[in-house]
Design an enzyme around this catalytic site. Structure first.
Site, PDB file in Angstrom:
ATOM      1  CG  HIS A  46      -0.330  -0.155   2.593  1.00 13.68           C
ATOM      2  ND1 HIS A  46       0.697   0.728   2.901  1.00 13.68           N
ATOM      3  CD2 HIS A  46      -0.358  -1.234   3.389  1.00 13.68           C
ATOM      4  CE1 HIS A  46       1.079   0.099   4.295  1.00 13.68           C
ATOM      5  NE2 HIS A  46       0.375  -0.895   4.360  1.00 13.68           N
ATOM      6  CD  GLU A  47       1.318   6.251  -1.894  1.00 19.18           C
ATOM      7  OE1 GLU A  47       0.945   5.241  -2.695  1.00 19.18           O
ATOM      8  OE2 GLU A  47       2.103   6.917  -1.853  1.00 19.18           O
ATOM      9  CG  HIS A  49       4.276  -1.592   2.181  1.00 19.44           C
ATOM     10  ND1 HIS A  49       2.945  -2.111   1.980  1.00 19.44           N
ATOM     11  CD2 HIS A  49       4.566  -2.178   3.464  1.00 19.44           C
ATOM     12  CE1 HIS A  49       2.606  -3.072   2.943  1.00 19.44           C
ATOM     13  NE2 HIS A  49       3.557  -3.013   3.914  1.00 19.44           N
ATOM     14  CG  ASP A 163       4.906  -1.902  11.975  1.00 22.01           C
ATOM     15  OD1 ASP A 163       4.300  -2.845  12.356  1.00 22.01           O
ATOM     16  OD2 ASP A 163       4.913  -1.552  10.818  1.00 22.01           O
ATOM     17  CB  SER A 198      -2.447  -1.657   8.401  1.00 20.65           C
ATOM     18  OG  SER A 198      -2.146  -3.331   8.755  1.00 20.65           O
TER      19      SER A 198
END
Ligand code: AMP
Length: 310
Positions: A46-47, A49, A163, A198
């Site tokens: 997703h954006e 990452h 994270d 997420s």
């Protein structure tokens, strides 16, 4: 693309499925004199990452993305078996952001001798926050990251602030084990309504998806209470916890104010402290965090931009 012994060039991307193909590609890059940035992921991109990919491009000539759902970091009864995957979609998204090399090995290539006997011990910092409910998680994460560093020997590795505890532990591991990698931490990318992106958001039902942004909203409200002078951590924490629980639809696992580097609980919050939490919505566990007293600059996706979601 499903044959793990294959190293193929898919639409301009080296999709490397085994260690031999990886080493050949790395040798080629080294011969060219390229510096290398690593972006480790579990895929279903997703954006969040992809923003790390963008950051990685700013730090090295070549970006190598890894996609590996690491069994070591999942506990019993967690979502290893159901973790979403979409290799083709991931290759397409990564390519659109200039990734030329993707290492996506099967478990047998990552751990050819079976599950590693020696694992990285995250120490006391790994036993706090998420480590309480997931005691095997951080040893699994650090072990796979150390293995990726050893196999790839990147100059830079980029992780997300989403994270937070993971990023702190990786930095600590690099210091403690004298690993020669520059660890960078990228910003936390959110949906338009504040929900942290997420891969696991795909598990949420439409009703749960409506409830989910309250998590970030209450963390943000505590952050503004802090700016308004509320510095006692237990008041900030109980405010978030009470409002979330009163709102229904969510079970709070933990909410804590911690020191940004040691992750130790703070009684009195200071600028830069981390307000972090984990909640469960149905069977989906979500984590999030905000930095107190630091302007909220988390990027948000526009509401209509569905194509950029996982
Ligand atoms: P994962 O695939 O969940 O293991 O995540 C791979 C990397 O992407 C980790 O460094 C995460 O911290 C990062 N990441 C995941 N979600 C986000 C997000 N919403 N914003 C920024 N980085 C993220």
């Amino acid at each position: 693309m499903s044959d793990p012994s294959e190293s193929v060039r898919v639409e301009g991307v080296h999709l490397l499925r085994d260690r031999v193909a990886l080493q050949e590609a790395l040798a080629e890059l080294r011969e060219r004199g390229d510096s290398l940035a690593l972006v480790p992921t579990m895929g279903y991109l997703h954006e969040g990452h992809l923003s790390l990919v963008d950051q990685a491009h700013g730090s090295a000539d070549t970006v190598l993305l890894t996609i590996f759902v690491n069994p070591l970091q999942f506990g019993e009864g967690e979502d290893l078996e159901h973790y979403p995957t979409d290799l083709e979609g991931d290759v397409r998204k990564a390519r659109a952001r200039g990734v030329t090399h993707i290492f996506a090995p099967p478990v047998s290539e990552m751990y050819p001798d079976g599950p590693p006997v020696i694992r990285v011990d995250p120490g006391p910092m790994g036993k706090r926050l998420c480590g309480i409910s997931r005691p095997h998680h951080f040893p699994g994460v650090l072990t796979v990251v150390a293995r990726l560093f050893a196999l790839i020997r990147p100059d830079v590795a980029v992780f997300g602030r989403k994270d937070y505890q993971q990023a702190v532990l990786i930095r600590q591991m690099v210091r403690d084990l004298a690993l020669d990698v520059d660890v960078q931490v990228g910003p936390l990318v959110r949906e338009h309504d504040g929900l942290a992106l997420s891969s696991r958001n795909v598990y949420l039902s439409p009703i749960q998806r409506e409830v989910a942004p309250r998590f970030q909203a209450e963390l943000a409200r505590a952050a503004s209470d802090f700016l308004g002078g509320m510095t006692e951590a237990r008041h900030l924490v109980s405010g978030v916890r009470d409002r979330l629980e009163r709102g229904g639809g969510m079970r709070v696992e933990y909410i804590e104010v911690v020191h940004p580097e040691t992750l130790l609980p703070m009684e009195t919050a200071r600028v830069g402290a981390v307000l972090a939490g984990a909640v469960h919505i149905g069977s989906t566990r979500l984590i999030d965090n905000v930095l107190l007293g630091v302007r909220d600059e988390d990027p948000r996706l526009p509401p209509s931009d569905r194509s950029r979601r996982a």
